[in-house]
Design a protein around this motif. Structure first.
Motif, PDB file in Angstrom:
ATOM      1  N   ILE A  72       0.837  -1.202   0.000  1.00 48.86           N
ATOM      2  CA  ILE A  72       0.000   0.000   0.000  1.00 48.86           C
ATOM      3  C   ILE A  72       0.875   1.256   0.000  1.00 48.86           C
ATOM      4  N   VAL A  73       1.901   1.253   0.824  1.00 50.17           N
ATOM      5  CA  VAL A  73       2.790   2.412   0.884  1.00 50.17           C
ATOM      6  C   VAL A  73       3.456   2.637  -0.463  1.00 50.17           C
TER       7      VAL A  73
ATOM      8  N   VAL B  48       3.726   5.725  -5.705  1.00 51.33           N
ATOM      9  CA  VAL B  48       3.884   5.679  -7.157  1.00 51.33           C
ATOM     10  C   VAL B  48       2.785   6.460  -7.869  1.00 51.33           C
ATOM     11  N   GLN B  49       1.604   6.524  -7.264  1.00 54.21           N
ATOM     12  CA  GLN B  49       0.466   7.165  -7.932  1.00 54.21           C
ATOM     13  C   GLN B  49       0.693   8.657  -8.110  1.00 54.21           C
ATOM     14  N   HIS B  50       0.089   9.179  -9.157  1.00 55.65           N
ATOM     15  CA  HIS B  50       0.164  10.607  -9.441  1.00 55.65           C
ATOM     16  C   HIS B  50      -0.954  11.333  -8.719  1.00 55.65           C
ATOM     17  N   GLY B  51      -0.717  12.579  -8.416  1.00 52.06           N
ATOM     18  CA  GLY B  51      -1.763  13.397  -7.828  1.00 52.06           C
ATOM     19  C   GLY B  51      -2.719  13.882  -8.899  1.00 52.06           C
ATOM     20  N   LYS B  52      -3.743  14.621  -8.476  1.00 52.92           N
ATOM     21  CA  LYS B  52      -4.733  15.108  -9.440  1.00 52.92           C
ATOM     22  C   LYS B  52      -4.150  16.156 -10.382  1.00 52.92           C
TER      23      LYS B  52
ATOM     24  N   ARG C 255      -7.022   0.643  -8.279  1.00 54.47           N
ATOM     25  CA  ARG C 255      -7.726  -0.617  -7.987  1.00 54.47           C
ATOM     26  C   ARG C 255      -6.837  -1.569  -7.193  1.00 54.47           C
ATOM     27  N   THR C 256      -5.569  -1.605  -7.522  1.00 55.47           N
ATOM     28  CA  THR C 256      -4.639  -2.455  -6.772  1.00 55.47           C
ATOM     29  C   THR C 256      -4.490  -1.955  -5.343  1.00 55.47           C
ATOM     30  N   THR C 257      -4.433  -0.659  -5.170  1.00 57.97           N
ATOM     31  CA  THR C 257      -4.355  -0.086  -3.821  1.00 57.97           C
ATOM     32  C   THR C 257      -5.600  -0.430  -3.019  1.00 57.97           C
ATOM     33  N   ALA C 258      -6.768  -0.360  -3.647  1.00 61.12           N
ATOM     34  CA  ALA C 258      -8.007  -0.703  -2.954  1.00 61.12           C
ATOM     35  C   ALA C 258      -8.026  -2.181  -2.573  1.00 61.12           C
ATOM     36  N   ALA C 259      -7.545  -3.048  -3.457  1.00 63.61           N
ATOM     37  CA  ALA C 259      -7.508  -4.481  -3.146  1.00 63.61           C
ATOM     38  C   ALA C 259      -6.555  -4.762  -1.983  1.00 63.61           C
ATOM     39  N   LEU C 260      -5.404  -4.113  -1.990  1.00 61.65           N
ATOM     40  CA  LEU C 260      -4.469  -4.299  -0.880  1.00 61.65           C
ATOM     41  C   LEU C 260      -5.019  -3.720   0.425  1.00 61.65           C
ATOM     42  N   ALA C 261      -5.792  -2.652   0.320  1.00 61.84           N
ATOM     43  CA  ALA C 261      -6.412  -2.096   1.527  1.00 61.84           C
ATOM     44  C   ALA C 261      -7.426  -3.076   2.120  1.00 61.84           C
TER      45      ALA C 261
END
Length: 122
Positions: A19-20, A25-29, A57-63
Motif C-alpha cells: 500500500i505504501v 507511485v500514484q500521481h496526484g490530481k 484498484r490495486t491499492t483498494a484491493a491491498l487495503a
C-alpha cells in the motif's frame, strides 16, 4: 495456531508495504496537466489514464487485504488462553507461614490505654 498467526502477520506486513509503495507511485490530481506537455506519462505501459486506474484498484484491493488481516490478527490475539494467575498471587502463596498476612512483622506489645497508637491506620 502459531503457524497460522505467523502467516497472517507476513501477509499483513506485505500488504502494508504494498500500500505504501503504490500510494507513493500514484500521481496526484494535478499530474495530468504535466502529461499534456510531454512529461512521458502518456508513453507508459498502461497509457496516460490506464496506470491511474490500475494503481488505484490495486491499492483498494491491498487495503481490503490489510483490513481483513488486521481483523484476523486481532481475533487470534484476543482468543489466546489467559494466564492462570498473576505474579502477585504466586508471591502471596509462596510466602513463608511464619510471616503474618499483612506482609510486615507486627508488634505484639500491648498499647497504652492513653496513647493514640490505636488510631493510626496501618
Amino acid at each position: 495456531m502459531e503457524y497460522f498467526f505467523s502467516v497472517i502477520l507476513v501477509v499483513h506486513v506485505l500488504a502494508a508495504v504494498g500500500i505504501v509503495g503504490l500510494v507513493l507511485v500514484q500521481h496526484g490530481k494535478g499530474a495530468d496537466m504535466g502529461a499534456a506537455f510531454g512529461s512521458g506519462a502518456s508513453g507508459s505501459l498502461f497509457g496516460s489514464a490506464g496506470s491511474a486506474n490500475f494503481l488505484s484498484r490495486t491499492t483498494a484491493a491491498l487495503a481490503v487485504v490489510f483490513f481483513i488481516t488486521s481483523l484476523s490478527l486481532a481475533f487470534i490475539a484476543s482468543n489466546k488462553p489467559k494466564s492462570t494467575g498473576s505474579v502477585m498471587q504466586d508471591a502471596v502463596q509462596s510466602r513463608p507461614s511464619s510471616m503474618p498476612a499483612g506482609g510486615a512483622e507486627q508488634n505484639n506489645a500491648p498499647a497504652d490505654a492513653g496513647s493514640k497508637t490505636k488510631e493510626i491506620p496501618k
